[in-house]
Design a protein around this motif. Structure first.
Motif, PDB file in Angstrom:
ATOM      1  N   ILE A  65      48.207  24.532  26.933  1.00 15.17           N
ATOM      2  CA  ILE A  65      47.796  23.627  28.009  1.00 15.17           C
ATOM      3  C   ILE A  65      47.031  24.405  29.074  1.00 15.17           C
ATOM      4  CG2 ILE A  65      48.618  22.130  29.867  1.00 15.17           C
ATOM      5  CD1 ILE A  65      51.055  21.515  28.084  1.00 15.17           C
ATOM      6  N   GLU A  66      47.562  25.553  29.480  1.00 15.33           N
ATOM      7  CA  GLU A  66      46.913  26.325  30.536  1.00 15.33           C
ATOM      8  C   GLU A  66      45.520  26.781  30.117  1.00 15.33           C
ATOM      9  OE1 GLU A  66      50.717  28.078  33.049  1.00 15.33           O
ATOM     10  OE2 GLU A  66      49.658  29.412  31.662  1.00 15.33           O
ATOM     11  N   ALA A  67      45.386  27.171  28.858  1.00 19.25           N
ATOM     12  CA  ALA A  67      44.058  27.591  28.380  1.00 19.25           C
ATOM     13  C   ALA A  67      43.072  26.427  28.426  1.00 19.25           C
ATOM     14  CB  ALA A  67      44.173  28.142  26.957  1.00 19.25           C
ATOM     15  N   ALA A  68      43.518  25.242  28.024  1.00 23.91           N
ATOM     16  CA  ALA A  68      42.645  24.075  28.050  1.00 23.91           C
ATOM     17  C   ALA A  68      42.281  23.684  29.477  1.00 23.91           C
ATOM     18  CB  ALA A  68      43.317  22.906  27.336  1.00 23.91           C
ATOM     19  N   LEU A  69      43.250  23.769  30.383  1.00 25.14           N
ATOM     20  CA  LEU A  69      42.971  23.444  31.782  1.00 25.14           C
ATOM     21  C   LEU A  69      41.981  24.438  32.384  1.00 25.14           C
ATOM     22  CD1 LEU A  69      46.572  22.568  33.067  1.00 25.14           C
ATOM     23  CD2 LEU A  69      44.750  20.978  32.423  1.00 25.14           C
ATOM     24  N   ALA A  70      42.168  25.716  32.084  1.00 26.58           N
ATOM     25  CA  ALA A  70      41.266  26.738  32.609  1.00 26.58           C
ATOM     26  C   ALA A  70      39.845  26.523  32.086  1.00 26.58           C
ATOM     27  CB  ALA A  70      41.779  28.127  32.239  1.00 26.58           C
ATOM     28  N   ASP A  71      39.729  26.221  30.788  1.00 25.68           N
ATOM     29  CA  ASP A  71      38.408  25.992  30.200  1.00 25.68           C
ATOM     30  C   ASP A  71      37.709  24.790  30.835  1.00 25.68           C
ATOM     31  OD1 ASP A  71      38.729  28.136  28.528  1.00 25.68           O
ATOM     32  OD2 ASP A  71      39.312  26.944  26.776  1.00 25.68           O
ATOM     33  N   ALA A  72      38.514  23.799  31.250  1.00 27.14           N
ATOM     34  CA  ALA A  72      37.939  22.579  31.822  1.00 27.14           C
ATOM     35  C   ALA A  72      37.757  22.671  33.330  1.00 27.14           C
ATOM     36  CB  ALA A  72      38.831  21.388  31.486  1.00 27.14           C
ATOM     37  N   GLY A  73      38.171  23.779  33.925  1.00 34.62           N
ATOM     38  CA  GLY A  73      38.030  23.946  35.360  1.00 34.62           C
ATOM     39  C   GLY A  73      39.018  23.139  36.183  1.00 34.62           C
ATOM     40  N   VAL A  74      40.146  22.758  35.584  1.00 35.42           N
ATOM     41  CA  VAL A  74      41.182  22.013  36.305  1.00 35.42           C
ATOM     42  C   VAL A  74      42.036  23.006  37.091  1.00 35.42           C
ATOM     43  CG1 VAL A  74      43.189  20.509  36.085  1.00 35.42           C
ATOM     44  CG2 VAL A  74      41.217  20.200  34.571  1.00 35.42           C
ATOM     45  N   SER A  75      42.282  22.723  38.359  1.00 38.22           N
ATOM     46  CA  SER A  75      43.042  23.636  39.212  1.00 38.22           C
ATOM     47  C   SER A  75      44.542  23.472  38.979  1.00 38.22           C
ATOM     48  CB  SER A  75      42.716  23.374  40.685  1.00 38.22           C
ATOM     49  OG  SER A  75      43.421  24.283  41.520  1.00 38.22           O
ATOM     50  N   PHE A  76      45.208  24.588  38.662  1.00 31.95           N
ATOM     51  CA  PHE A  76      46.650  24.577  38.418  1.00 31.95           C
ATOM     52  C   PHE A  76      47.226  25.937  38.764  1.00 31.95           C
ATOM     53  CE2 PHE A  76      44.843  26.442  34.656  1.00 31.95           C
ATOM     54  CZ  PHE A  76      45.776  27.377  34.222  1.00 31.95           C
ATOM     55  N   LEU A  77      48.551  26.016  38.822  1.00 29.11           N
ATOM     56  CA  LEU A  77      49.239  27.280  39.055  1.00 29.11           C
ATOM     57  C   LEU A  77      49.803  27.798  37.741  1.00 29.11           C
ATOM     58  CD1 LEU A  77      51.174  26.492  42.360  1.00 29.11           C
ATOM     59  CD2 LEU A  77      49.229  28.038  42.088  1.00 29.11           C
ATOM     60  N   PRO A  78      49.426  29.002  37.314  1.00 28.88           N
ATOM     61  CA  PRO A  78      50.023  29.573  36.101  1.00 28.88           C
ATOM     62  C   PRO A  78      51.544  29.583  36.221  1.00 28.88           C
ATOM     63  CG  PRO A  78      48.151  30.882  36.793  1.00 28.88           C
ATOM     64  CD  PRO A  78      48.406  29.889  37.897  1.00 28.88           C
ATOM     65  N   SER A  79      52.212  29.197  35.144  1.00 27.25           N
ATOM     66  CA  SER A  79      53.650  28.953  35.200  1.00 27.25           C
ATOM     67  C   SER A  79      54.427  29.901  34.301  1.00 27.25           C
ATOM     68  CB  SER A  79      53.941  27.508  34.776  1.00 27.25           C
ATOM     69  OG  SER A  79      55.328  27.261  34.724  1.00 27.25           O
ATOM     70  N   GLN A  80      55.630  30.203  34.742  1.00 26.19           N
ATOM     71  CA  GLN A  80      56.595  30.941  33.930  1.00 26.19           C
ATOM     72  C   GLN A  80      57.792  30.048  33.615  1.00 26.19           C
ATOM     73  OE1 GLN A  80      56.842  34.617  32.751  1.00 26.19           O
ATOM     74  NE2 GLN A  80      54.805  33.715  32.543  1.00 26.19           N
ATOM     75  N   SER A  81      57.562  28.760  33.620  1.00 22.05           N
ATOM     76  CA  SER A  81      58.643  27.813  33.385  1.00 22.05           C
ATOM     77  C   SER A  81      58.239  26.818  32.308  1.00 22.05           C
ATOM     78  CB  SER A  81      58.984  27.098  34.695  1.00 22.05           C
ATOM     79  OG  SER A  81      60.174  26.365  34.560  1.00 22.05           O
ATOM     80  N   ASN A  82      58.968  25.698  32.216  1.00 27.69           N
ATOM     81  CA  ASN A  82      58.623  24.676  31.224  1.00 27.69           C
ATOM     82  C   ASN A  82      57.869  23.521  31.873  1.00 27.69           C
ATOM     83  OD1 ASN A  82      60.752  23.444  32.620  1.00 27.69           O
ATOM     84  ND2 ASN A  82      61.564  22.445  30.787  1.00 27.69           N
ATOM     85  N   PHE A  83      57.149  23.812  32.939  1.00 26.79           N
ATOM     86  CA  PHE A  83      56.323  22.831  33.633  1.00 26.79           C
ATOM     87  C   PHE A  83      55.109  23.524  34.221  1.00 26.79           C
ATOM     88  CE2 PHE A  83      59.576  24.327  36.608  1.00 26.79           C
ATOM     89  CZ  PHE A  83      58.791  24.819  37.636  1.00 26.79           C
ATOM     90  N   ILE A  84      54.132  22.711  34.633  1.00 25.23           N
ATOM     91  CA  ILE A  84      52.907  23.226  35.241  1.00 25.23           C
ATOM     92  C   ILE A  84      52.612  22.390  36.475  1.00 25.23           C
ATOM     93  CG2 ILE A  84      50.426  23.609  34.931  1.00 25.23           C
ATOM     94  CD1 ILE A  84      51.005  23.895  31.912  1.00 25.23           C
ATOM     95  N   PHE A  85      52.240  23.072  37.571  1.00 28.01           N
ATOM     96  CA  PHE A  85      51.879  22.372  38.800  1.00 28.01           C
ATOM     97  C   PHE A  85      50.361  22.261  38.874  1.00 28.01           C
ATOM     98  CE2 PHE A  85      50.908  21.851  43.273  1.00 28.01           C
ATOM     99  CZ  PHE A  85      51.847  20.905  43.661  1.00 28.01           C
ATOM    100  N   LEU A  86      49.896  21.022  39.096  1.00 28.90           N
ATOM    101  CA  LEU A  86      48.466  20.723  39.151  1.00 28.90           C
ATOM    102  C   LEU A  86      48.060  20.401  40.578  1.00 28.90           C
ATOM    103  CD1 LEU A  86      48.812  18.422  36.118  1.00 28.90           C
ATOM    104  CD2 LEU A  86      47.311  20.408  36.076  1.00 28.90           C
ATOM    105  N   HIS A  87      46.968  21.001  41.044  1.00 27.62           N
ATOM    106  CA  HIS A  87      46.451  20.702  42.374  1.00 27.62           C
ATOM    107  C   HIS A  87      45.652  19.405  42.358  1.00 27.62           C
ATOM    108  CE1 HIS A  87      46.777  25.250  42.702  1.00 27.62           C
ATOM    109  NE2 HIS A  87      47.569  24.799  43.654  1.00 27.62           N
ATOM    110  N   GLY A  88      45.739  18.684  43.462  1.00 31.65           N
ATOM    111  CA  GLY A  88      44.953  17.465  43.591  1.00 31.65           C
ATOM    112  C   GLY A  88      45.720  16.392  44.329  1.00 31.65           C
ATOM    113  N   ASP A  89      45.118  15.238  44.460  1.00 29.15           N
ATOM    114  CA  ASP A  89      45.789  14.106  45.095  1.00 29.15           C
ATOM    115  C   ASP A  89      46.882  13.612  44.155  1.00 29.15           C
ATOM    116  OD1 ASP A  89      45.536  11.826  47.297  1.00 29.15           O
ATOM    117  OD2 ASP A  89      45.866  10.883  45.347  1.00 29.15           O
ATOM    118  N   ALA A  90      48.130  13.617  44.626  1.00 23.96           N
ATOM    119  CA  ALA A  90      49.255  13.295  43.759  1.00 23.96           C
ATOM    120  C   ALA A  90      49.152  11.885  43.197  1.00 23.96           C
ATOM    121  CB  ALA A  90      50.566  13.469  44.532  1.00 23.96           C
TER     122      ALA A  90
END
Length: 349
Positions: free
Chosen positions: A283-308
């Motif tokens: 997921i993180e690789a796909a988000l990075a390739d698409a330019g989606v802003s997120f926080l790299p995670s060390q858990s079983n979830f990912i935090f995405l920046h933007g309007d909630a």
């Protein structure tokens, strides 16, 4: 005349996330649950335990504590088990907090920290997290005062997924007064890949004021059973056990804990965790390739920046239920099964 609650109770009142009767999207990725049913060895143990529920469970939870201790290379006198790790973090606040003392925690983070401090009568000091979604340990140090009696360290942090390494946790413990209870909440520790999962356990022998909290809700997929545990000095563990609600760990949950830490139970958990970690990377690789802003995670979830609200609407259109964190500037999405994660990506890329 009506009953007057303590002021802290009013501050804790909450409203449902959805209107009454509303049907949530079918792909539930809002609560950081594992997507599989419990392992067969666990369900078999729980099923067998049902026939004995006319008897009280073991008040001292010894067999479950021994199973946990063996998995961590510790002795059972250093383990406390309760009805979820949330009960333990409340219990730890009750051990050391009262009016006039202070507790420190990072923010945004797990909502139970301020709740536990407020109910224990302590004042609360939230500290902003670092830009990478992990705790800002320098800021945590600076927030300590002579009145501080407890510090909650969420690592990896929920909802942002950032992690502070064991070496930095050690430096923090070395720098602060030993009369401050440090609660290292590792609810998501099993998903960490930046360092060995067991890297923090050695700190228990170095620092008498450290407590490590973990849970079976995530790694073993037992969120509905409510079983969490702590590892600490025998003195702290005994105090937690002494002040716990009697029989808080029911007999079915105790059977689940013992089975979860059996060789078969651990093998299933490790395989499933590896799948989630691999999906997280995808997921993180796909988000990075698409330019989606997120926080790299060390858990079983990912935090995405933007309007909630916008993020949740996009997810809902794909049948996905996520968790909004508008005050943190985004939304959190649980890593699920591959097809579920494909739906997440369809909403974002």
């Amino acid at each position: 005349m009506t009953i007057e609650f303590r002021s802290v109770i009013d501050a804790m009142m909450s409203t449902p996330n959805r209107p009454a009767g509303a049907t949530p999207p079918p792909i539930r990725l809002s609560q950081n649950e594992m997507p599989w049913q419990p392992a067969e060895v666990i369900t078999a143990a729980m099923t067998q335990a049902i026939s004995q529920t006319h008897r009280y469970p073991d008040y001292h939870r010894l067999a479950a504590r021994e199973a946990v201790a063996a998995s961590m290379g510790l002795t059972a006198d250093r383990i406390a088990i309760d009805n979820g790790s949330g009960s333990l973090l409340h219990g730890l606040a009750r051990l050391v907090c009262e009016p006039g003392v202070n507790g420190v925690y990072c923010w945004p983070s797990f909502e139970a920290y301020p709740a536990a401090l407020g109910l224990a009568g302590a004042s609360k000091t939230p500290v902003d997290i670092a830009e990478n979604g992990a705790m800002d340990m320098d800021a945590m140090r600076a927030a300590l005062t002579d009145e501080t009696r407890i510090v909650y360290l969420c690592n990896p942090n929920n909802p942002t997924g950032g992690i502070v390494g064991a070496a930095e946790i050690r430096r923090f413990l070395q720098d602060i007064p030993s009369n401050i209870l440090v609660v290292l909440d590792e609810a998501y520790r099993e998903f960490v890949t930046d360092e060995p999962v067991e890297a923090t356990l050695a700190l228990l022998d170095e620092f008498e004021n450290l407590v490590i909290l973990r849970t079976l809700s995530k790694s073993h997929g037992l969120a509905g059973i409510r079983a969490g545990y702590s590892a600490s000095s025998p003195r702290i563990a005994e105090a937690l056990r002494r002040t716990s609600v009697g029989f808080a760990l029911n007999s079915i949950a105790e059977a689940a804990v013992i089975a979860a830490f059996s060789p078969e139970g651990m093998a299933v958990a490790e395989e499933r965790i590896a799948t989630i970690v691999a999906e997280r990377a995808r997921i993180e690789a796909a988000l990075a390739d698409a330019g989606v802003s997120f926080l790299p995670s060390q858990s079983n979830f990912i935090f995405l920046h933007g309007d909630a609200a916008d993020l949740l609407a996009g997810f809902a259109a794909q049948g996905v239920l996520a968790r909004p964190f508008p005050n943190a500037g985004g939304a959190r999405i649980t890593v699920g099964l591959p097809a579920e994660n494909d739906a997440v990506l369809s909403a974002l890329v």
